[in-house]
Design an enzyme around this catalytic site. Structure first.
Site, PDB file in Angstrom:
ATOM      1  N   GLU A   1       0.823  -1.229   0.000  1.00  0.00           N
ATOM      2  CA  GLU A   1       0.000   0.000   0.000  1.00  0.00           C
ATOM      3  C   GLU A   1       0.848   1.266   0.000  1.00  0.00           C
ATOM      4  O   GLU A   1       0.637   2.174   0.822  1.00  0.00           O
ATOM      5  CB  GLU A   1      -0.957   0.004   1.199  1.00  0.00           C
ATOM      6  CG  GLU A   1      -1.993  -1.099   1.119  1.00  0.00           C
ATOM      7  CD  GLU A   1      -3.130  -0.985   2.139  1.00  0.00           C
ATOM      8  OE1 GLU A   1      -3.027  -0.164   3.069  1.00  0.00           O
ATOM      9  OE2 GLU A   1      -4.107  -1.723   1.999  1.00  0.00           O
TER      10      GLU A   1
ATOM     11  N   GLU B   1      -5.617  -8.423  -0.241  1.00  0.00           N
ATOM     12  CA  GLU B   1      -6.330  -8.074   0.996  1.00  0.00           C
ATOM     13  C   GLU B   1      -7.784  -7.849   0.624  1.00  0.00           C
ATOM     14  O   GLU B   1      -8.091  -6.952  -0.174  1.00  0.00           O
ATOM     15  CB  GLU B   1      -5.757  -6.814   1.656  1.00  0.00           C
ATOM     16  CG  GLU B   1      -4.440  -7.043   2.357  1.00  0.00           C
ATOM     17  CD  GLU B   1      -3.971  -5.837   3.166  1.00  0.00           C
ATOM     18  OE1 GLU B   1      -4.817  -5.111   3.732  1.00  0.00           O
ATOM     19  OE2 GLU B   1      -2.743  -5.639   3.208  1.00  0.00           O
TER      20      GLU B   1
HETATM   21  O1  AHR Z   1      -5.288  -5.805   7.102  1.00  0.00           O
HETATM   22  C1  AHR Z   1      -5.146  -4.636   7.873  1.00  0.00           C
HETATM   23  C2  AHR Z   1      -4.386  -3.532   7.162  1.00  0.00           C
HETATM   24  O2  AHR Z   1      -5.183  -3.042   6.113  1.00  0.00           O
HETATM   25  C3  AHR Z   1      -3.095  -3.901   6.485  1.00  0.00           C
HETATM   26  O3  AHR Z   1      -2.000  -3.848   7.341  1.00  0.00           O
HETATM   27  C4  AHR Z   1      -2.949  -2.852   5.425  1.00  0.00           C
HETATM   28  O4  AHR Z   1      -2.224  -3.299   4.311  1.00  0.00           O
HETATM   29  C5  AHR Z   1      -4.375  -2.460   5.106  1.00  0.00           C
HETATM   30  O5  AHR Z   1      -4.553  -1.101   5.101  1.00  0.00           O
END
Ligand code: AHR
Length: 504
Positions: free
Chosen positions: A173, A292
């Protein structure tokens, strides 16, 4: 009563079912590692300190790959801190989650844990505070067979065999202002390209993931992907996608249609990657790693930067999931499968305690959250090829996603053994739905299983005291006759129907 129809034809193939679709994510965040997968002294802990109750549930969940060690955590992480004798590992501050990291668990423990479960490890390198050299060092320590300082150090740490990690994320990210070492697209794209090229010089067989936007709502979404890929297209294989969904202000109808947003997101990133491909006259097609995704009540999250203390393994974003959340998770899996021609890897975030399908109490039990069930059942039933099913269903109007169909569905068919599976969601909040399936081209012998996840209370949850309050139950409302299958799907429900067909 609502009605919907769809067709199941084994010739309408989208792509193979990729086992990596059923990946998960373990971050050094909250209690995902400590008192999650790892808790020496727990009554079920093995000799390595891994909780057997959590390992058993992970196996049952059907997780195929696990991304590690973050997440935001990785952007300030020094991998060397987590290897070697435990008593010499430094205690450090983790700026991402304002926590204290003991480093009692690190790379080698992670690999041991994945190998004991037959899971493929997927690693991330730190491109927030570090760069090419540290990524190369980590790669050499992890994967080089031996005879160099770093690979011999791994052997001295008890791991003579190389770990053989194939899939690597180039940071995390990096478009997010919250990220330690946040960069512009151009800065990140160039760093990702340099890191990827160097890692490939070390091992050309690696599969490398460039960071896409941290969400489709980011102001730079789209432009970020285009600019990053322009810089590193030839050197990477994947671009990442991240998305979290939640019910806003009691708007259940919109929440239940979250997968329409995921569909749009995937299609937008694929189109952007293909536009760069055209511009560069490249032959290679970039695949998508949805590394994610989940339901996360982010609007309730205060942010760890408010903290004045530095706790170790605090309770952070331990969302308790409802039946409605499970239906949405099942629907997000339908979207991922439907896009198997481009999404060839995915990781539900996260595995244990932190927005997770598995919950634990330190020294106490582990149990399945509601969202565990659609994941486990989809991972078990989806096999062979994903089929396009072209559903015809009534629409309903949502605040956030416009008109959305009440039914969403996808199917898989394994020509090797004839097994077929249909995954379907009824998004209506008040009406059951009769689903009529034309089994064209499939000689269906019988329904081997039909399980539905629904509840009179859409906000019912599973707890340590009542861990099976929400669970899949046999759905008897199915009939198979004359090449047609009919099933009745209750309001706000997720269903899997498994069929035995004559193998073809
Ligand atoms: O999964 C929780 C967080 O969400 C992770 O660390 C990050 O990559 C995202 O913003």
């Amino acid at each position: 009563m609502l009605t919907a129809a769809m067709t199941l034809d084994p010739a309408f193939r989208v792509a193979p079912v990729h086992r990596r679709t059923f990946g998960s994510f373990v971050e050094h965040m909250g209690r995902c590692v400590y008192t999650g997968i790892y808790e020496p002294g727990h009554p079920t802990a093995d000799a390595d300190g891994f909780r057997r109750d959590v390992a058993d549930l992970t196996r049952e969940l059907g997780v195929t790959t696990v991304r590690y060690p973050g997440g935001n955590f990785v952007s300030g992480y020094r991998w060397e801190d987590g290897v070697g004798p435990r008593e010499r590992r430094p205690v450090r501050r983790d700026l991402a989650w304002h926590s204290t990291e003991t480093n009692h668990f690190g790379l080698n423990e992670f690999i041991r844990w994945t190998r004991s479960l037959g899971i493929e490890p997927m690693m991330a390198v730190n491109l927030g505070t570090r760069g090419v050299q540290e990524a190369l060092d980590l790669l050499e320590y992890a994967n080089h067979p031996g005879g160099t300082e770093l690979s011999d150090r791994r052997a001295a740490h008890g791991h003579p065999e190389p770990h053989g990690v194939r899939m690597w994320c180039l940071g995390n990210e990096m478009d997010g202002p919250w990220q330690v070492g946040h960069m512009t697209a151009r800065e990140y794209g160039r760093l990702a390209a340099r890191t990827a090229r160097a890692m490939r010089m070390s091992d050309p067989g690696l599969e490398l993931v460039a960071c896409g936007s941290s969400g489709s709502g980011m102001p730079t979404f789209g432009a970020w992907e285009a600019e990053v890929l322009q810089e590193c297209y030839d050197a990477v294989d994947y671009v990442s996608l991240h998305a979290y969904y939640e019910e806003h202000d009691g708007d259940l109808g919109s929440f239940l249609a979250s997968a329409t947003d995921m569909d749009h997101f995937i299609e937008s990133v694929a189109a952007t990657a293909d536009a760069v491909r055209a511009r560069l006259k490249a032959r290679k097609r970039i695949m998508l790693s949805f590394d994610e995704w989940n339901v996360w009540y982010l609007s309730r999250f205060q942010g760890e930067e408010q903290r004045t203390d530095w706790p170790t393994a605090p309770r952070v974003i331990e969302d308790r999931y409802s039946l409605a959340d499970a239906v949405v998770v099942g629907n997000l899996l339908i979207s991922l499968l439907r896009h198997s021609d481009r999404v060839t890897a995915a990781s539900q975030a996260q595995l244990v305690n932190v927005i997770a399908p598995i919950m634990t109490e330190p020294g106490g039990p582990a149990w399945r959250q509601t969202v565990f069930h659609p994941f486990a059942l989809t991972a078990r039933a989806a096999a062979g090829h994903v089929l396009r099913v072209e559903p015809e269903a009534p629409l309903y109007t949502t605040e956030r996603h416009g008109d959305a169909p009440v039914l969403d569905a996808v199917a898989t068919h394994d020509p090797g053994n004839g097994a077929a599976a249909v995954f379907a969601v009824n998004r209506s909040t008040d009406h059951p739905l009769t689903l009529d399936i034309d089994l064209r081209g499939l000689d269906a012998e019988r329904v081997t299983e039909c399980l539905t996840l629904s509840d009179d209370d859409v906000y019912a949850t599973n707890t340590a005291e009542d861990p099976d309050r929400v669970r899949p139950r046999p759905n008897k409302d199915t009939t198979l006759s004359g090449g047609r299958l009919t099933a009745v799907l209750p309001p706000v429900s997720w269903t899997v129907i498994r069929l035995a067909t004559t193998a073809a």
